[in-house]
Structures are given as C-alpha cells and as structure tokens.
Enzyme design. Structure first.
Site, PDB file in Angstrom:
ATOM      1  N   CYS A   1       0.807  -1.228   0.000  1.00 53.00           N
ATOM      2  CA  CYS A   1       0.000   0.000   0.000  1.00 53.00           C
ATOM      3  C   CYS A   1       0.838   1.276   0.000  1.00 53.00           C
ATOM      4  O   CYS A   1       0.273   2.373  -0.097  1.00 53.00           O
ATOM      5  CB  CYS A   1      -0.919   0.007   1.209  1.00 53.00           C
ATOM      6  SG  CYS A   1      -1.911  -1.482   1.360  1.00 53.00           S
TER       7      CYS A   1
ATOM      8  N   THR B   1       1.927  -7.737   9.034  1.00 54.53           N
ATOM      9  CA  THR B   1       0.629  -7.083   8.848  1.00 54.53           C
ATOM     10  C   THR B   1       0.282  -6.089   9.946  1.00 54.53           C
ATOM     11  O   THR B   1      -0.501  -5.164   9.704  1.00 54.53           O
ATOM     12  CB  THR B   1      -0.514  -8.118   8.766  1.00 54.53           C
ATOM     13  OG1 THR B   1      -0.541  -8.889   9.983  1.00 54.53           O
ATOM     14  CG2 THR B   1      -0.329  -9.039   7.570  1.00 54.53           C
TER      15      THR B   1
ATOM     16  N   HIS C   1      -3.437   7.672   6.448  1.00 59.19           N
ATOM     17  CA  HIS C   1      -3.605   6.419   5.697  1.00 59.19           C
ATOM     18  C   HIS C   1      -5.010   5.875   5.932  1.00 59.19           C
ATOM     19  O   HIS C   1      -5.672   5.442   4.996  1.00 59.19           O
ATOM     20  CB  HIS C   1      -2.528   5.425   6.133  1.00 59.19           C
ATOM     21  CG  HIS C   1      -2.492   4.177   5.337  1.00 59.19           C
ATOM     22  ND1 HIS C   1      -2.296   4.155   3.974  1.00 59.19           N
ATOM     23  CD2 HIS C   1      -2.637   2.868   5.705  1.00 59.19           C
ATOM     24  CE1 HIS C   1      -2.302   2.912   3.530  1.00 59.19           C
ATOM     25  NE2 HIS C   1      -2.511   2.110   4.561  1.00 59.19           N
TER      26      HIS C   1
ATOM     27  N   THR D   1      -9.392  -0.139   9.621  1.00 59.88           N
ATOM     28  CA  THR D   1      -9.206  -1.411  10.309  1.00 59.88           C
ATOM     29  C   THR D   1      -8.920  -1.134  11.781  1.00 59.88           C
ATOM     30  O   THR D   1      -8.434  -0.053  12.141  1.00 59.88           O
ATOM     31  CB  THR D   1      -8.042  -2.216   9.712  1.00 59.88           C
ATOM     32  OG1 THR D   1      -6.837  -1.453   9.821  1.00 59.88           O
ATOM     33  CG2 THR D   1      -8.315  -2.550   8.252  1.00 59.88           C
TER      34      THR D   1
ATOM     35  N   ALA E   1      -6.676  -2.428  13.975  1.00 58.59           N
ATOM     36  CA  ALA E   1      -5.269  -2.242  14.337  1.00 58.59           C
ATOM     37  C   ALA E   1      -4.635  -1.079  13.583  1.00 58.59           C
ATOM     38  O   ALA E   1      -3.854  -0.295  14.150  1.00 58.59           O
ATOM     39  CB  ALA E   1      -4.495  -3.527  14.061  1.00 58.59           C
TER      40      ALA E   1
ATOM     41  N   GLU F   1      -2.013   4.275  13.725  1.00 57.10           N
ATOM     42  CA  GLU F   1      -1.780   5.575  13.105  1.00 57.10           C
ATOM     43  C   GLU F   1      -2.228   6.720  13.997  1.00 57.10           C
ATOM     44  O   GLU F   1      -1.566   7.768  14.066  1.00 57.10           O
ATOM     45  CB  GLU F   1      -2.493   5.663  11.754  1.00 57.10           C
ATOM     46  CG  GLU F   1      -2.123   6.927  10.997  1.00 57.10           C
ATOM     47  CD  GLU F   1      -2.663   6.985   9.584  1.00 57.10           C
ATOM     48  OE1 GLU F   1      -2.202   7.841   8.810  1.00 57.10           O
ATOM     49  OE2 GLU F   1      -3.552   6.166   9.255  1.00 57.10           O
TER      50      GLU F   1
ATOM     51  N   LYS G   1     -10.073   7.408   2.235  1.00 54.40           N
ATOM     52  CA  LYS G   1     -10.423   6.074   1.731  1.00 54.40           C
ATOM     53  C   LYS G   1     -11.914   5.778   1.873  1.00 54.40           C
ATOM     54  O   LYS G   1     -12.447   4.899   1.194  1.00 54.40           O
ATOM     55  CB  LYS G   1      -9.598   5.005   2.429  1.00 54.40           C
ATOM     56  CG  LYS G   1      -8.135   4.963   1.996  1.00 54.40           C
ATOM     57  CD  LYS G   1      -7.385   3.827   2.671  1.00 54.40           C
ATOM     58  CE  LYS G   1      -5.945   3.717   2.170  1.00 54.40           C
ATOM     59  NZ  LYS G   1      -5.120   4.877   2.543  1.00 54.40           N
TER      60      LYS G   1
ATOM     61  N   HIS H   1      -9.885   1.774  -0.893  1.00 52.92           N
ATOM     62  CA  HIS H   1      -8.452   1.544  -0.707  1.00 52.92           C
ATOM     63  C   HIS H   1      -7.893   1.078  -2.048  1.00 52.92           C
ATOM     64  O   HIS H   1      -8.148  -0.042  -2.489  1.00 52.92           O
ATOM     65  CB  HIS H   1      -8.239   0.486   0.364  1.00 52.92           C
ATOM     66  CG  HIS H   1      -6.818   0.392   0.857  1.00 52.92           C
ATOM     67  ND1 HIS H   1      -5.760   1.026   0.235  1.00 52.92           N
ATOM     68  CD2 HIS H   1      -6.277  -0.267   1.926  1.00 52.92           C
ATOM     69  CE1 HIS H   1      -4.644   0.762   0.874  1.00 52.92           C
ATOM     70  NE2 HIS H   1      -4.934  -0.019   1.910  1.00 52.92           N
TER      71      HIS H   1
END
Length: 428
Positions: free
Chosen positions: A178, A288, A319, A323, A325, A330, A348, A353
C-alpha cells in the site's frame, strides 16, 4: 579560498540540493470519484462516497458480499505504444499519465529524453490479466496468450509509460504494497534533487477488483461488509464502529520537475505546488500489524527532509484504512508527532483503498486541499473512537485559508512506511 573553506561551500551547496523542493507541474487521475478535478473536488469536499455493494459469485463457493469503489473506465479505448493488450490497471496508468503530461505541457522536445524518468508503483500489477489467465488455463483448459508475461510483469506500466513519452532516464517499478506509489513519488523526488534527472512522470495504480483478488482480501477479514441500504457508509476511518476498508481501483500520475527545469520551459510560474519532503522506512516488527514507532520515525524524517517543524503542517492526510489495528496505530503515531491540534482527514471512505495506487491518489487529494485552502471531511465519521485524541475533520469541510504544508501518510503490509509533504511554492 582555502581547501577547508571550499569544502564547506561544496557541502553547503550539496545540502541545499538534497533538500530542494521539487515542482509539481501536472496532475492526472482515473478514480472512482471521476477523472476531472471538478468531479474529484466535489466528492472530496462533500464526503460523497463512491463505494457500492457487489456480490462475488464463484462456482462452488457461497456468494460473498463486498464493498467496492470502481471506476467508470473503458480500458479498450486506451492505445499502447507497444501495441500489446493492456491490463485494466496499466490502461488506467497510461490514461492518468497522459492527462498529467498534457496539464504540464510536457511533450517531445520539452525535455531531454535521457533526463526524463518514470517512477511508478503498484501493489499487484497485472491482476486482471493474471486472474483471467488462471481461469482460462485451469477452468477452461485454454492455451495462454504469448503476451501474458508482458502484460502481468510488475513493470508493465513503467514500460508502456516509457514508450509513450520516450523516457530514456531511470524507469523503475516499485512494489511496496500500500506504500508503492508514495515510495515511487518520493524516490523520483530524490532523483531530481540529486541531479540524476530533470523531470519524471510518477504515480501508481492498482485494479484488483477481480474475483481471485477480491476473494483473497475478503479471506483476510479486513474488508468492510456493505451495510444494508447504505453501502457508501461501509468504510469508516477512525470511527468507533469501523469495520474495515472497501477495495478501490484507479491510478494517479504527477509530473515532477526541478525548479530550474520548470522555469526554463516556462512552467514555473503556472505551478504553485511543490513536494517538500519525503521519508520511507520499515517497521521490521510484523508483516501485517503496524508499529506506531516506525510511523513516528517516518513522519519525523519527512519533516527533517522538508526542513520544517511539525507546527508548520496544517493538515494530515491519514492512511486511515478503517481497520481496528491500523487506525489505532496511526492515531497513536500522529498524536506522538503532532499532538492533538493538527487537523486530520482520511479519504479512503470515499474512493476506497486503491492499495499500491492509494498514495498517489491521496497525494492528489492533499494537493487539492492546498489548492482550495479547505480541509476535506472524513466521510462516515460520526462518532470518532473515544481512544483517539486527535482533531478529526468530519461533517463539513473546514476552512484553511492559510494552509502552507500538508503531510500524507502511506503505511503498508510488510512494514513499509512512506510519508510525503507537499506545500505551496510561494511559502517555502
């Protein structure tokens, strides 16, 4: 002049070149929000989501309900210099780059071909052709096209762009999940600063709305289900009830030039925007799960690269994947670098995304923010997560007449972080 003094002068000159701003002289894009600045701006500043519900039906499997943001785009209308059939994403890349070059007035004779580079990012280039190919081979027992490798290779778009523009400088494809297109843009900036090239066509794309890829992302349980009757609200960055992202597709391209080159061909006065800073690093902690410490290092390094303080940033384009996590990490990293006074938005929610192409599209959003002196709201953010102590822009757009610099984050699977800082040329 003594040798010591001469060395100091040379060192100072090199330092200035290494941190010099780079002009953005053209933009072009193919997005779920449209292909023009008018349609893009209307959606951006009004929080109009292009996310829709899609049912994925694959033989032998239960139907899968997905949230996606697709482009109105016909790849067959795009002709390539190679005369090969194009993957949908590569066709988007060519269309976006042609628009960027047209806006910049970049054409044969306006730049030395040996000083023109192509720097392009994609997370999974050739996804459409690859999916079609495997279905044809294993499902229908058909032979492969002899052009298959050439249309799915990671640098397919780079090769087509180089042919299109006669670029004989560095032509490099970046695949950093990404963060791919953000890294491509930043590395082109460094190449121009370093004097290796004078101009570059940069950006990225992804077009992963294919059965195999959509099913793969769904299996990771990071995509948001479409809410009944309101699919546009599926992606809710930084919300207390966030449930994942919506897959998008698209491409965005920029023309970057050294200030001297832009001025020499008369493009300097017409281009008010610069790239001022860039940094990339790796968490090296988990493939991840993002690490706030790595993100903090990247943002602070980008600020140092731009030669500015955190207080000079008037807006953070997060970003913001929605999600659990990702948003938590962030939010923590932004809070560590900027405190809670710098406004934060995430786009997004409206364009999906776009994975490897996301950094480029979101940089376009940051530049449109600068152009209007207005901060876009984060769509679908009605109740921010109570654990996040940040100034989220939501509801209505916010006036930012004195906006000077914006920072855009791109954080990827694999731990790659990329941060870009853009600003107004007059304010540097």
């Amino acid at each position: 002049m003594s040798s010591g003094a001469a060395h100091s002068v040379l060192a100072a000159s090199a330092a200035r070149a290494a941190s010099a701003p780079v002009r953005v002289t053209g933009l072009g894009f193919v997005t779920p929000l449209g292909h023009t600045t008018e349609s893009f701006d209307e959606a951006l500043f009004n929080g109009r989501s292009a996310v829709r519900a899609r049912t994925l039906e694959i033989d032998g499997l239960d139907p899968i309900e997905l949230s996606v943001a697709a482009c109105e785009f016909e790849p067959a209308a795009v002709r390539s210099g190679s005369r090969l059939p194009l993957d949908r994403g590569t066709a988007m890349a060519l269309a976006a780059a042609r628009d960027a070059a047209a806006q910049a007035g970049l054409h044969a004779g306006s730049v030395d071909p040996e000083r023109l580079g192509i720097f392009w990012g994609s997370g999974l280039a050739g996804a459409g052709v690859f999916d079609d190919t495997t279905r044809a081979l294993y499902g229908e027992r058909r032979r492969m096209r002899p052009t298959t490798v050439l249309t799915v290779m990671p640098n397919a778009a780079v090769a087509e762009l180089a042919l299109q523009f006669g670029a004989q400088g560095a032509a490099i494809a970046y695949a950093c999940a990404c963060a791919s297109s953000a890294v491509a843009i930043g590395e082109a900036m460094r190449a121009i600063r370093g004097g290796w090239i004078d101009a570059a066509i940069v950006g990225g794309h992804d077009a992963m709305l294919t059965p195999g890829v959509m099913a793969s992302w769904h299996a990771m349980r990071v995509t948001a289900p479409p809410p009944p009757g309101a699919p546009g609200s599926a992606c809710r960055p930084f919300s207390g009830d966030r449930a994942g992202f919506a897959l998008g597709e698209g491409a965005a391209a920029l023309v970057l030039e050294s200030e001297a080159h832009a001025n020499a061909r008369g493009a300097g006065d017409a281009t008010p925007f610069i790239l001022a800073g860039y940094a990339t690093n790796c968490d090296a902690t988990h493939i991840t799960h993002p690490d706030p410490a790595g993100q903090v290092r990247a943002m602070r390094a980008a600020l140092r690269d731009a030669g500015i303080e955190a207080a000079h940033i008037g807006h953070v384009n997060a970003h913001g994947t929605a999600t659990a996590a990702g948003d938590a990490a962030e939010a923590a990293s932004i809070r560590e670098v900027f405190g809670n006074a710098t406004p934060v938005s995430a786009t997004k929610a409206i364009h999906g995304h776009v994975l490897g192409g996301g950094g480029a599209i979101e940089l376009v959003a940051a530049l449109r923010t600068l152009a209007h002196g207005m901060l876009p709201p984060t769509a679908n953010l009605h109740a921010p997560d109570a654990a996040f102590d940040l100034d989220f822009v939501h509801g209505d757009p916010r006036d930012a007449t004195n906006l000077r610099y914006v920072l855009s984050n791109s954080f990827a699977f694999g731990g790659t972080n990329a941060v870009l800082i853009a600003g107004r040329a007059a304010d540097r």
